[in-house]
Design a protein around this motif. Sequence first.
Motif, PDB file in Angstrom:
ATOM      1  N   ILE A   1       0.817  -1.561  -0.189  1.00  0.00           N
ATOM      2  CA  ILE A   1       0.116  -0.572   0.145  1.00  0.00           C
ATOM      3  C   ILE A   1       1.188   1.187   0.112  1.00  0.00           C
ATOM      4  CG2 ILE A   1      -1.406   1.107   1.300  1.00  0.00           C
ATOM      5  CD1 ILE A   1      -3.083  -1.081   2.142  1.00  0.00           C
ATOM      6  N   ASP A   2       1.974   1.354   0.739  1.00  0.00           N
ATOM      7  CA  ASP A   2       2.912   2.390   1.471  1.00  0.00           C
ATOM      8  C   ASP A   2       3.696   2.736  -0.472  1.00  0.00           C
ATOM      9  OD1 ASP A   2       1.719   2.864   3.741  1.00  0.00           O
ATOM     10  OD2 ASP A   2       4.206   2.064   4.306  1.00  0.00           O
ATOM     11  N   ARG A   3       3.977   1.617  -0.703  1.00  0.00           N
ATOM     12  CA  ARG A   3       4.709   1.950  -2.533  1.00  0.00           C
ATOM     13  C   ARG A   3       3.690   2.300  -3.058  1.00  0.00           C
ATOM     14  NH1 ARG A   3       8.419  -2.389  -1.425  1.00  0.00           N
ATOM     15  NH2 ARG A   3      10.059  -0.466  -1.501  1.00  0.00           N
ATOM     16  N   LEU A   4       2.393   1.700  -2.954  1.00  0.00           N
ATOM     17  CA  LEU A   4       1.831   1.622  -4.587  1.00  0.00           C
ATOM     18  C   LEU A   4       0.946   3.534  -4.382  1.00  0.00           C
ATOM     19  CD1 LEU A   4      -0.779  -1.083  -4.114  1.00  0.00           C
ATOM     20  CD2 LEU A   4       0.513  -0.202  -6.355  1.00  0.00           C
ATOM     21  N   LYS A   5       0.398   3.892  -3.437  1.00  0.00           N
ATOM     22  CA  LYS A   5       0.406   5.153  -2.682  1.00  0.00           C
ATOM     23  C   LYS A   5       1.634   6.485  -3.412  1.00  0.00           C
ATOM     24  CE  LYS A   5      -3.088   4.651   0.526  1.00  0.00           C
ATOM     25  NZ  LYS A   5      -3.439   5.007   2.136  1.00  0.00           N
ATOM     26  N   ALA A   6       3.052   6.011  -2.914  1.00  0.00           N
ATOM     27  CA  ALA A   6       3.885   6.543  -3.146  1.00  0.00           C
ATOM     28  C   ALA A   6       4.389   6.660  -4.873  1.00  0.00           C
ATOM     29  CB  ALA A   6       5.813   6.158  -2.928  1.00  0.00           C
ATOM     30  N   GLU A   7       3.990   5.936  -5.764  1.00  0.00           N
ATOM     31  CA  GLU A   7       4.254   6.402  -6.638  1.00  0.00           C
ATOM     32  C   GLU A   7       2.612   6.732  -7.286  1.00  0.00           C
ATOM     33  OE1 GLU A   7       6.764   4.704  -9.256  1.00  0.00           O
ATOM     34  OE2 GLU A   7       7.396   4.637  -8.119  1.00  0.00           O
ATOM     35  N   GLN A   8       1.862   6.506  -6.654  1.00  0.00           N
ATOM     36  CA  GLN A   8       0.100   7.012  -6.919  1.00  0.00           C
ATOM     37  C   GLN A   8      -0.164   6.107  -8.174  1.00  0.00           C
ATOM     38  OE1 GLN A   8       0.671  10.891  -8.641  1.00  0.00           O
ATOM     39  NE2 GLN A   8       1.006  12.073  -6.426  1.00  0.00           N
ATOM     40  N   LEU A   9      -0.345   4.953  -7.923  1.00  0.00           N
ATOM     41  CA  LEU A   9      -0.893   3.660  -8.744  1.00  0.00           C
ATOM     42  C   LEU A   9      -2.278   3.318  -7.202  1.00  0.00           C
ATOM     43  CD1 LEU A   9       2.385   2.129  -9.809  1.00  0.00           C
ATOM     44  CD2 LEU A   9       0.886   3.531 -11.197  1.00  0.00           C
ATOM     45  N   ASP A  10      -2.097   3.398  -6.830  1.00  0.00           N
ATOM     46  CA  ASP A  10      -3.001   3.243  -5.590  1.00  0.00           C
ATOM     47  C   ASP A  10      -4.765   2.366  -5.922  1.00  0.00           C
ATOM     48  OD1 ASP A  10      -3.081   5.381  -5.138  1.00  0.00           O
ATOM     49  OD2 ASP A  10      -4.477   5.014  -3.212  1.00  0.00           O
ATOM     50  N   LYS A  11      -5.405   3.680  -7.022  1.00  0.00           N
ATOM     51  CA  LYS A  11      -6.565   3.178  -7.834  1.00  0.00           C
ATOM     52  C   LYS A  11      -6.907   2.334  -8.564  1.00  0.00           C
ATOM     53  CE  LYS A  11      -6.774   8.455  -7.026  1.00  0.00           C
ATOM     54  NZ  LYS A  11      -5.340   8.355  -6.320  1.00  0.00           N
ATOM     55  N   HIS A  12      -5.985   1.694  -8.771  1.00  0.00           N
ATOM     56  CA  HIS A  12      -6.602   0.399  -9.600  1.00  0.00           C
ATOM     57  C   HIS A  12      -5.945  -0.961  -9.244  1.00  0.00           C
ATOM     58  CE1 HIS A  12      -3.201   2.368 -11.658  1.00  0.00           C
ATOM     59  NE2 HIS A  12      -3.450   1.137 -12.709  1.00  0.00           N
ATOM     60  N   VAL A  13      -5.784  -0.750  -8.084  1.00  0.00           N
ATOM     61  CA  VAL A  13      -5.017  -2.346  -7.233  1.00  0.00           C
ATOM     62  C   VAL A  13      -6.002  -1.916  -6.027  1.00  0.00           C
ATOM     63  CG1 VAL A  13      -3.641  -2.786  -5.915  1.00  0.00           C
ATOM     64  CG2 VAL A  13      -3.105  -1.515  -8.053  1.00  0.00           C
ATOM     65  N   THR A  14      -6.639  -3.667  -6.377  1.00  0.00           N
ATOM     66  CA  THR A  14      -7.139  -4.323  -4.893  1.00  0.00           C
ATOM     67  C   THR A  14      -6.389  -5.340  -4.248  1.00  0.00           C
ATOM     68  OG1 THR A  14      -9.603  -4.111  -6.276  1.00  0.00           O
ATOM     69  CG2 THR A  14      -9.145  -5.399  -4.095  1.00  0.00           C
ATOM     70  N   LEU A  15      -6.254  -4.983  -2.720  1.00  0.00           N
ATOM     71  CA  LEU A  15      -5.261  -6.400  -2.181  1.00  0.00           C
ATOM     72  C   LEU A  15      -6.467  -6.624  -0.963  1.00  0.00           C
ATOM     73  CD1 LEU A  15      -1.745  -3.835  -1.364  1.00  0.00           C
ATOM     74  CD2 LEU A  15      -2.593  -5.245  -3.253  1.00  0.00           C
ATOM     75  N   PHE A  16      -5.133  -8.105  -1.289  1.00  0.00           N
ATOM     76  CA  PHE A  16      -6.403  -9.196  -0.238  1.00  0.00           C
ATOM     77  C   PHE A  16      -5.345  -9.811   0.788  1.00  0.00           C
ATOM     78  CE2 PHE A  16      -9.048  -9.239  -3.980  1.00  0.00           C
ATOM     79  CZ  PHE A  16     -10.616  -8.921  -3.736  1.00  0.00           C
TER      80      PHE A  16
END
Length: 190
Positions: A62-77
Amino acid sequence: MKLQRILPFAKQLLQTAVKQGDTVIDATIGNGHDTVFLAKLVGENGHVYGFDIQAEAINNTIDRLKAEQLDKHVTLFHHGHQHLKATLPAELHGQIAGAIFNLGYLPGGDHSIVTVPETTISAIDQLLDMLKPEGMIVIVIYHGHDEGKVERDALMDFVKTINPADAHVLQYQFINKQNNPPYIIAIEKC
């Protein structure tokens, strides 16, 4: 060196199967490096679904995705990859373009928590049904620890039984390196 190293080759394989707008799976998100790579590969119109059993892996990703601004089209389980089919929406079955597994343990994490053959083989078997034609599963096998050797052997026995009419299976490995270097199994659906 002109031969591709293991991790760059794994990414190159995925780049041949996955394009903008596709749906993909990171079956072992770990610290999120492959999740970020996949998110960039599928772009804003695609989607990445990631799985891991460790909260630390989820948080790191989550931290890595947010830093890259890529968290909007990723779902983690926060559960194991053996639950792929039950977790993902039914309309995605037959639509998955690619998936990656990095087997073993979380780098920098608890080395006693490892992937195991039963869940990995179950996930791969499920993905074979969920892949679209020419979709690809890339598995990076780390077998430099005792559990890794057990998983490697079981996984190799399994992939050798995949019907060649259903999928092509490739092994990519440096055979003259020391200390059990990782290698790749790639499975392309026919």
